[in-house]
Design a protein around this motif. Structure first.
Motif, PDB file in Angstrom:
ATOM      1  N   LEU A  45       0.848  -1.181   0.000  1.00  0.00           N
ATOM      2  CA  LEU A  45       0.000   0.000   0.000  1.00  0.00           C
ATOM      3  C   LEU A  45       0.889   1.238   0.000  1.00  0.00           C
ATOM      4  O   LEU A  45       1.766   1.376   0.857  1.00  0.00           O
ATOM      5  N   VAL A  46       0.650   2.141  -0.963  1.00  0.00           N
ATOM      6  CA  VAL A  46       1.447   3.364  -1.078  1.00  0.00           C
ATOM      7  C   VAL A  46       0.490   4.548  -1.216  1.00  0.00           C
ATOM      8  O   VAL A  46      -0.409   4.527  -2.056  1.00  0.00           O
ATOM      9  N   PRO A  47       0.654   5.607  -0.406  1.00  0.00           N
ATOM     10  CA  PRO A  47      -0.198   6.780  -0.563  1.00  0.00           C
ATOM     11  C   PRO A  47      -0.054   7.392  -1.957  1.00  0.00           C
ATOM     12  O   PRO A  47       1.053   7.501  -2.482  1.00  0.00           O
ATOM     13  N   ILE A  48      -1.169   7.789  -2.555  1.00  0.00           N
ATOM     14  CA  ILE A  48      -1.136   8.438  -3.862  1.00  0.00           C
ATOM     15  C   ILE A  48      -0.229   9.667  -3.823  1.00  0.00           C
ATOM     16  O   ILE A  48       0.443  10.002  -4.801  1.00  0.00           O
ATOM     17  N   ALA A  49      -0.187  10.335  -2.683  1.00  0.00           N
ATOM     18  CA  ALA A  49       0.629  11.541  -2.547  1.00  0.00           C
ATOM     19  C   ALA A  49       2.105  11.264  -2.797  1.00  0.00           C
ATOM     20  O   ALA A  49       2.865  12.180  -3.155  1.00  0.00           O
ATOM     21  N   LYS A  50       2.565  10.018  -2.629  1.00  0.00           N
ATOM     22  CA  LYS A  50       3.971   9.677  -2.819  1.00  0.00           C
ATOM     23  C   LYS A  50       4.285   9.210  -4.238  1.00  0.00           C
ATOM     24  O   LYS A  50       5.440   8.900  -4.549  1.00  0.00           O
ATOM     25  N   LEU A  51       3.268   9.128  -5.097  1.00  0.00           N
ATOM     26  CA  LEU A  51       3.465   8.655  -6.466  1.00  0.00           C
ATOM     27  C   LEU A  51       3.479   9.827  -7.436  1.00  0.00           C
ATOM     28  O   LEU A  51       2.720  10.787  -7.270  1.00  0.00           O
ATOM     29  N   ASP A  52       4.330   9.749  -8.462  1.00  0.00           N
ATOM     30  CA  ASP A  52       4.340  10.807  -9.472  1.00  0.00           C
ATOM     31  C   ASP A  52       3.464  10.406 -10.654  1.00  0.00           C
ATOM     32  O   ASP A  52       2.904   9.305 -10.690  1.00  0.00           O
ATOM     33  N   GLU A  53       3.377  11.279 -11.642  1.00  0.00           N
ATOM     34  CA  GLU A  53       2.475  11.036 -12.771  1.00  0.00           C
ATOM     35  C   GLU A  53       2.874   9.809 -13.572  1.00  0.00           C
ATOM     36  O   GLU A  53       2.015   9.090 -14.086  1.00  0.00           O
ATOM     37  N   ALA A  54       4.173   9.560 -13.681  1.00  0.00           N
ATOM     38  CA  ALA A  54       4.638   8.387 -14.420  1.00  0.00           C
ATOM     39  C   ALA A  54       4.164   7.095 -13.754  1.00  0.00           C
ATOM     40  O   ALA A  54       3.839   6.113 -14.429  1.00  0.00           O
ATOM     41  N   ASP A  55       4.136   7.091 -12.424  1.00  0.00           N
ATOM     42  CA  ASP A  55       3.663   5.907 -11.688  1.00  0.00           C
ATOM     43  C   ASP A  55       2.167   5.694 -11.888  1.00  0.00           C
ATOM     44  O   ASP A  55       1.688   4.555 -11.907  1.00  0.00           O
ATOM     45  N   LEU A  56       1.425   6.776 -12.025  1.00  0.00           N
ATOM     46  CA  LEU A  56      -0.040   6.700 -12.059  1.00  0.00           C
ATOM     47  C   LEU A  56      -0.597   6.411 -13.448  1.00  0.00           C
ATOM     48  O   LEU A  56      -1.688   5.847 -13.564  1.00  0.00           O
ATOM     49  N   GLY A  57       0.118   6.781 -14.514  1.00  0.00           N
ATOM     50  CA  GLY A  57      -0.394   6.526 -15.861  1.00  0.00           C
ATOM     51  C   GLY A  57      -1.747   7.171 -16.086  1.00  0.00           C
ATOM     52  O   GLY A  57      -1.939   8.365 -15.846  1.00  0.00           O
ATOM     53  N   HIS A  58      -2.726   6.375 -16.521  1.00  0.00           N
ATOM     54  CA  HIS A  58      -4.074   6.873 -16.783  1.00  0.00           C
ATOM     55  C   HIS A  58      -4.797   7.315 -15.514  1.00  0.00           C
ATOM     56  O   HIS A  58      -5.879   7.878 -15.592  1.00  0.00           O
ATOM     57  N   MET A  59      -4.207   7.036 -14.347  1.00  0.00           N
ATOM     58  CA  MET A  59      -4.836   7.431 -13.092  1.00  0.00           C
ATOM     59  C   MET A  59      -4.317   8.770 -12.575  1.00  0.00           C
ATOM     60  O   MET A  59      -4.515   9.114 -11.413  1.00  0.00           O
ATOM     61  N   GLN A  60      -3.654   9.542 -13.427  1.00  0.00           N
ATOM     62  CA  GLN A  60      -3.054  10.793 -12.985  1.00  0.00           C
ATOM     63  C   GLN A  60      -4.063  11.732 -12.343  1.00  0.00           C
ATOM     64  O   GLN A  60      -3.734  12.483 -11.421  1.00  0.00           O
ATOM     65  N   TRP A  61      -5.291  11.707 -12.817  1.00  0.00           N
ATOM     66  CA  TRP A  61      -6.313  12.624 -12.288  1.00  0.00           C
ATOM     67  C   TRP A  61      -6.638  12.360 -10.820  1.00  0.00           C
ATOM     68  O   TRP A  61      -7.186  13.220 -10.135  1.00  0.00           O
ATOM     69  N   THR A  62      -6.254  11.181 -10.306  1.00  0.00           N
ATOM     70  CA  THR A  62      -6.534  10.865  -8.902  1.00  0.00           C
ATOM     71  C   THR A  62      -5.672  11.693  -7.943  1.00  0.00           C
ATOM     72  O   THR A  62      -5.964  11.746  -6.749  1.00  0.00           O
ATOM     73  N   LYS A  63      -4.606  12.350  -8.443  1.00  0.00           N
ATOM     74  CA  LYS A  63      -3.769  13.184  -7.577  1.00  0.00           C
ATOM     75  C   LYS A  63      -4.592  14.285  -6.915  1.00  0.00           C
ATOM     76  O   LYS A  63      -4.264  14.735  -5.815  1.00  0.00           O
ATOM     77  N   ALA A  64      -5.673  14.706  -7.587  1.00  0.00           N
ATOM     78  CA  ALA A  64      -6.525  15.749  -7.009  1.00  0.00           C
ATOM     79  C   ALA A  64      -7.215  15.269  -5.738  1.00  0.00           C
ATOM     80  O   ALA A  64      -7.703  16.078  -4.946  1.00  0.00           O
ATOM     81  N   TYR A  65      -7.240  13.941  -5.517  1.00  0.00           N
ATOM     82  CA  TYR A  65      -7.923  13.359  -4.365  1.00  0.00           C
ATOM     83  C   TYR A  65      -6.941  12.690  -3.406  1.00  0.00           C
ATOM     84  O   TYR A  65      -7.341  11.874  -2.580  1.00  0.00           O
ATOM     85  N   GLN A  66      -5.666  13.043  -3.499  1.00  0.00           N
ATOM     86  CA  GLN A  66      -4.651  12.362  -2.691  1.00  0.00           C
ATOM     87  C   GLN A  66      -4.824  12.583  -1.191  1.00  0.00           C
ATOM     88  O   GLN A  66      -4.384  11.762  -0.389  1.00  0.00           O
ATOM     89  N   ASP A  67      -5.473  13.684  -0.806  1.00  0.00           N
ATOM     90  CA  ASP A  67      -5.658  13.966   0.619  1.00  0.00           C
ATOM     91  C   ASP A  67      -7.033  13.565   1.132  1.00  0.00           C
ATOM     92  O   ASP A  67      -7.361  13.823   2.295  1.00  0.00           O
TER      93      ASP A  67
END
Length: 393
Positions: A45-67
């Protein structure tokens, strides 16, 4: 080969690794490990806040909900803890769960369905210089009501290549408990590109306990890579051959018609026909799963009634008493925990003592709202008047 391991109540433990990449444990206890986030060969399990856009791929938009807070359920790993949006890595599949998302249009896909049953599409032709890398899937679901047992009910994702007769049924180790009248979203990435060819018919479905959860929408997108990326992916897949992940060695999860990616014994002794089209003996999926504890729990309850002092637990809480009002709130909250028998307070030394046959994580969870004033210092487990072990923070 290691087959049994207990690391219960190791409060500072964050990662568990093994000399071998294969997960061989048949009995494994990690209850009360409130910082544990990775078990090699099992999940991470890794917090979204610790992942960059390259790690997220098509899930990049989820960064807006990292908190955003997310109510994860399903495993000991989440008990007594709160989480912001996380990425779950398991079997080579990446998953994230979201709550409180009002703009669901951000999760755009090539293929969508508002059917509550499934999503179906055919793999299109694509340029010869490209190959399919994997599949992104989104499922929107919600609770049908206040079901207290929903935390122990399984949720499965099912992806089928009907043209090739292969199905993957996946039960994530944790998932989001949907709130009443509010959608939850499950986004996942499946690295199954080497099994998909132009013209193949693909079905995507989520399987849940009837009457607890409903689905309201599905989305899927194919992910492509160019020739250079394909060569790198090939080298990576060669390195993964011995791992229990998609693209690696899933032979111990193989059943007739597909792969049952689940380590729990939900349906002893038979995997239901609606997973793979036929009833399958649970022994056909040879990989370890946790045992069904219903009979053991019944026996434990009987013994507790016969011997009320059996397995009593004592917890010591360090408390910063600010006011009589706050003290009363803490006492009331702890006393309301199921199976707590006595609560005593000592202001002069800043201690709160709790005794009973309760689950320690339920007390810790109860104290979340008082986390600035309360800290778990130690607990003891007693059996028939003797101390089995003592934990010190």
């Amino acid at each position: 080969m290691l087959v049994q391991l207990s690391v219960g109540w190791c409060s500072s433990l964050e990662n568990i690794t093994f000399q071998s990449g294969l997960f061989t444990l048949q009995e494994f206890n990690y209850e009360g490990c409130f910082k544990l986030c990775e078990i090699q060969g099992l999940f991470k399990l890794v917090p979204i806040a610790k992942l960059d856009e390259a790690d997220l791929g098509h899930m990049q938009w989820t960064k807006a909900y990292q908190d955003h807070k997310v109510d994860l359920v399903g495993d000991e790993i989440i008990k007594g803890r709160t989480f912001n949006t996380q990425m779950l890595y398991e079997y080579g599949i990446r998953s994230t769960f979201l709550q409180g998302v009002t703009d669901q249009s951000m999760a755009t896909h090539e293929y969508t369905s508002t059917s509550s049953n499934y999503l179906s599409f055919h793999v299109p032709l694509h340029p010869k210089k490209q190959r399919i890398q994997g599949l992104y899937v989104t499922v929107i679901y919600r609770s049908l009501g206040e079901d207290r047992n929903i935390e122990s009910l399984p949720v499965f994702a099912k992806i089928s290549n009907r043209s090739k007769g292969v199905t993957w049924v996946y039960n994530p180790v944790v998932y989001c408990k949907p709130r009443v009248d509010e959608d939850a979203i499950w986004l996942s990435y499946w690295p199954i590109g080497n099994t998909l060819d132009a013209g193949d018919e693909v079905h995507v479905d989520i399987l849940v306990h009837e009457g607890t959860i409903s689905t309201s929408g599905y989305g899927a997108s194919l992910v492509y890579m160019d020739a250079g990326e394909a060569e790198k992916e090939k080298e990576k897949s060669e390195m993964m051959k011995s791992e229990e992940v998609i693209g690696g060695d899933l032979s111990l999860f193989q059943v007739k018609g597909g792969f049952y990616l689940c380590r729990r014994d939900f349906y002893r002794p038979m995997i239901p026909a609606w997973f793979f089209g036929d009833n399958i003996e649970i022994t056909d999926s040879r990989r370890w799963r946790t045992h069904n504890n219903s009979y053991r729990d019944h026996f434990e309850g009987f013994n507790n009634r016969r011997n009320p002092n059996r397995h009593k637990i004592g917890i010591t809480l360090g408390v910063s008493f600010i006011s009589n009002d706050e003290t009363s709130k803490i006492l009331k909250a702890v006393s309301s925990v199921e199976s707590v028998e006595t609560v005593s307070i000592h202001k002069e030394i800043g201690r709160l003592f709790v005794c009973g046959r309760f689950n320690p994580s339920t007390v810790v969870k109860c104290m979340r709202e008082f986390k600035k004033m309360v800290q778990v210092l130690e607990f003891e487990v007693h059996k028939s008047g003797s101390t089995l072990f003592t934990f010190h923070r």
